[in-house]
Motif scaffolding. Structure first.
Motif, mmCIF file in Angstrom:
data_model
loop_
_atom_site.group_PDB
_atom_site.id
_atom_site.type_symbol
_atom_site.label_atom_id
_atom_site.label_comp_id
_atom_site.label_asym_id
_atom_site.label_seq_id
_atom_site.Cartn_x
_atom_site.Cartn_y
_atom_site.Cartn_z
ATOM 1 N N ILE A 149 0.934 -15.668 4.497
ATOM 2 C CA ILE A 149 0.278 -14.393 4.772
ATOM 3 C C ILE A 149 -0.766 -14.650 5.850
ATOM 4 O O ILE A 149 -1.643 -15.491 5.691
ATOM 5 C CB ILE A 149 -0.365 -13.818 3.504
ATOM 6 N N TYR A 150 -0.658 -13.931 6.976
ATOM 7 C CA TYR A 150 -1.489 -14.289 8.112
ATOM 8 C C TYR A 150 -2.196 -13.119 8.756
ATOM 9 O O TYR A 150 -2.894 -13.300 9.738
ATOM 10 C CB TYR A 150 -0.651 -15.008 9.167
ATOM 11 N N ASP A 151 -2.051 -11.922 8.262
ATOM 12 C CA ASP A 151 -2.705 -10.775 8.889
ATOM 13 C C ASP A 151 -3.019 -9.762 7.806
ATOM 14 O O ASP A 151 -2.103 -9.270 7.135
ATOM 15 C CB ASP A 151 -1.783 -10.173 9.957
ATOM 16 N N VAL A 152 -4.297 -9.466 7.607
ATOM 17 C CA VAL A 152 -4.732 -8.580 6.522
ATOM 18 C C VAL A 152 -5.642 -7.516 7.101
ATOM 19 O O VAL A 152 -6.535 -7.816 7.899
ATOM 20 C CB VAL A 152 -5.476 -9.359 5.421
ATOM 21 N N GLY A 153 -5.424 -6.265 6.719
ATOM 22 C CA GLY A 153 -6.279 -5.172 7.159
ATOM 23 C C GLY A 153 -6.601 -4.248 6.006
ATOM 24 O O GLY A 153 -5.722 -3.917 5.203
ATOM 25 N N PHE A 154 -7.853 -3.829 5.900
ATOM 26 C CA PHE A 154 -8.304 -2.945 4.829
ATOM 27 C C PHE A 154 -8.599 -1.551 5.379
ATOM 28 O O PHE A 154 -9.086 -1.398 6.497
ATOM 29 C CB PHE A 154 -9.559 -3.498 4.169
ATOM 30 N N VAL A 155 -8.304 -0.544 4.571
ATOM 31 C CA VAL A 155 -8.721 0.826 4.855
ATOM 32 C C VAL A 155 -10.034 1.091 4.132
ATOM 33 O O VAL A 155 -10.991 1.640 4.674
ATOM 34 C CB VAL A 155 -7.646 1.831 4.406
ATOM 35 N N LEU B 288 0.607 -8.821 6.371
ATOM 36 C CA LEU B 288 1.917 -9.296 6.797
ATOM 37 C C LEU B 288 2.175 -10.659 6.167
ATOM 38 O O LEU B 288 1.291 -11.522 6.162
ATOM 39 C CB LEU B 288 1.994 -9.439 8.320
ATOM 40 N N ARG B 289 3.376 -10.826 5.656
ATOM 41 C CA ARG B 289 3.791 -12.115 5.125
ATOM 42 C C ARG B 289 5.070 -12.537 5.826
ATOM 43 O O ARG B 289 6.011 -11.741 5.951
ATOM 44 C CB ARG B 289 4.030 -12.043 3.613
ATOM 45 N N ALA B 290 5.091 -13.766 6.289
ATOM 46 C CA ALA B 290 6.268 -14.286 6.985
ATOM 47 C C ALA B 290 6.958 -15.321 6.107
ATOM 48 O O ALA B 290 6.313 -16.188 5.515
ATOM 49 C CB ALA B 290 5.869 -14.912 8.312
ATOM 50 N N ASP B 291 8.254 -15.219 6.021
ATOM 51 C CA ASP B 291 9.074 -16.188 5.312
ATOM 52 C C ASP B 291 10.032 -16.768 6.334
ATOM 53 O O ASP B 291 10.993 -16.116 6.749
ATOM 54 C CB ASP B 291 9.837 -15.507 4.169
ATOM 55 N N CYS B 292 9.737 -17.978 6.816
ATOM 56 C CA CYS B 292 10.497 -18.561 7.915
ATOM 57 C C CYS B 292 11.419 -19.654 7.397
ATOM 58 O O CYS B 292 10.958 -20.646 6.828
ATOM 59 C CB CYS B 292 9.547 -19.143 8.967
ATOM 60 N N ARG B 293 12.693 -19.496 7.643
ATOM 61 C CA ARG B 293 13.698 -20.472 7.232
ATOM 62 C C ARG B 293 14.724 -20.609 8.347
ATOM 63 O O ARG B 293 15.190 -19.624 8.901
ATOM 64 C CB ARG B 293 14.392 -20.046 5.938
#
Length: 525
Positions: free
Chosen positions: A205-211, A219-224
């Motif tokens: 998880i590399y990008d977090v935004g709050f309202v 955003l969560r990336a699952d790289c394979r």
């Protein structure tokens, strides 16, 4: 040879020896691994020069040694009973010989000791041996490098892609170290190649935004196998999270993404190639990722004010450097489309804050097109009008960036950039007490490599973490800083309703509405 290929080759053939060099200096395997990975992340920024260097390993070794020395200095600042005893020069020399197998001249340069002294330390030294080294996949190092780049450039936008190299990377398959008495003489092992199918990256998880404190997206990336699948992870109560896939809308496999949080359920994601800066396209969701719409590329129309929930974006594409564009774009919350902000002052390399500050003001930093002087523009009426002023700053350090925060009754602007090769820190700080009509310089360069820009806490203090893990606090708008236990880990950025703190992909994410009270986010669905 291409810069990327040269970097991958240097990493494959040099990691082990450099790790052992750091291990010999620090006498701590975990710290040595962190230092070695960080060193490669640093040189990744200048990999073109690495490709042209006849001795690339020596270039990386210099960074490893500098980072290790910085760690040793940091240890010396700790409470005596809580820190391990520093190894003696003799012990360090003998470990560099036994573990890393370095020649006498190199050891002398590493420990800054005459060659004759080093030779005397090595009389009756143990034979060279080798310890098992777990070499991380190179994509984790590239990911770390881009994390540094994003941190240095935006200092407030966690737009960090999970990056994957599109070639098989040589890895050293190494087992556990044998007992001390059974260790063989040092023989450099031949690298083996790991098939792409075995190169699995964890979910990150590399990008977090709050309202607000209850509504947030990440955003969560699952790289394979060199492909990255992105998920949108959302919460409507601040505690329970739901994961849904992000539609790639025809984008090629392996693309990364950048998140814009535009409302409780409204988000946009920019897609871009993992190796290139140009944005490929955008998708938009008005229902927290249940359905997605592809957004036409380019700027459509103009906006004479910034709607509630909107985000600002530079006219420069992701990571473009140097940037000479002057337009600022508004990402509209009802469609995810970009419109040109017609009222923005014309500044070269205009770079805005993505979201408004805690007091509701928007900011843009850039250079005046006539004088080429740095300029800060502030708006307290949603971008309809702007207050423009020029702080007394003429610097042009590599990776220079501005961050502006509301701090009680004042506004604090921080310019960060390169202090020395690989180190980024605070170059200057300014304060405005009149809404941005004038700026007073409160300090010059801060002699620490910092992780991000200061956090403006609700008690009037400014907090900043160093790359060494120390916490610094200022009660006078940055004039002086004192050391304290850090309140958060890594670097923090303002996320519309509070601060989000990130460090390594393996560390928990933290959130604070006021900069003082932090809680870990458990983003597991």
């Amino acid at each position: 040879m291409a810069a990327g290929d040269a970097f991958a080759r240097c990493y494959a053939h040099s990691y082990r020896g450099l790790f052992l060099t750091a291990h010999a200096l620090l006498d701590d395997a975990e710290a040595a691994e962190q230092v070695t990975r960080e060193a490669f992340a640093i040189v990744h920024r200048d990999r073109a020069r690495l490709a042209a260097d006849a001795r690339p390993e020596e270039r990386v070794r210099a960074v490893v040694v500098r980072l290790a020395r910085r760690r040793l200095r940091w240890r010396a600042l700790q409470v005596p009973r809580a820190r391990p005893a520093a190894p003696s020069a003799r012990e360090t020399v003998r470990r560099l010989h036994r573990l890393a197998g370095l020649p006498t001249e190199t050891i002398a340069s590493v420990v800054d000791t005459p060659v004759e002294t080093v030779e005397s330390y090595l009389v009756d030294a143990e034979p060279v041996s080798w310890a098992g080294v777990r070499q991380p996949v190179v994509t984790r190092v590239v990911e770390r490098a881009r994390l540094r780049a994003a941190r240095a450039r935006t200092l407030g936008v966690a737009a960090v892609a999970v990056l994957v190299v599109g070639v098989a990377v040589p890895l050293l398959r190494v087992g556990s170290p044998e007992p001390e008495a059974a260790k063989p003489a040092y023989t450099p092992p031949s690298p083996t190649y790991t098939p792409q199918s075995e190169m699995v990256q964890p979910r990150v998880i590399y990008d977090v935004g709050f309202v607000d404190e209850r509504h947030a997206h990440a955003l969560r990336a699952d790289c394979r196998q060199f492909d990255c699948d992105l998920d949108l992870v959302s919460t409507s109560d601040g505690e329970h999270w739901t994961s849904r896939p992000v539609s790639n809308a025809g984008q090629p496999r392996g693309s990364g993404g950048r998140l814009y949080v535009l409302g409780p359920d409204q988000v946009a994601v920019d897609w871009f190639p993992i190796d290139e800066p140009a944005v490929l396209g955008r998708v938009y969701s008005a229902d927290s990722g249940r359905t997605w719409t592809r957004v036409p590329q380019g700027v459509r129309g103009t906006a004479r004010e910034i709607p509630a929930g909107a985000a600002l974006q530079s006219g420069c594409e992701l990571f473009e450097e140097p940037c000479t564009r002057s337009d600022v774009r508004v990402i509209l919350p009802d469609s995810g489309r970009s419109a040109r902000l017609a009222t923005a002052p014309p500044l070269l390399g205009a770079y805005p804050g993505m979201v408004p500050m805690a007091d509701g003001r928007w900011w843009i930093a850039g250079k005046d097109p006539r004088t080429r002087r740095w300029t800060i523009a502030l708006s307290d009426d949603d971008g309809r009008t702007w207050t423009v002023a020029r702080p007394a700053w003429r610097g042009d350090a590599e990776g220079q960036a501005w961050t502006i925060v509301a701090c009680h009754d004042s506004i604090v602007a921080t310019v960060t950039g390169q202090l020395e090769v690989g180190d980024y820190g605070i170059l200057a700080m300014f304060r405005s007490d009149d809404g941005g009509r004038s700026w007073t310089k409160t300090r010059g360069e801060l002699g620490w490599a910092v992780a991000g820009a200061p956090v403006a806490a609700s008690n009037g203090s400014l907090l900043v973490n160093t790359e060494d893990g120390a916490g610094l606090v200022s009660w006078n708008d940055g004039r002086t800083f004192t050391q304290e236990q850090p309140r958060y880990h890594g670097f923090a950025y303002w996320a519309r309703s509070g601060y989000v703190a990130l460090s390594s992909p393996d560390a928990p994410i933290q959130y604070s509405p006021d900069g003082l009270n932090w809680r870990e986010l458990s983003l597991k669905p």
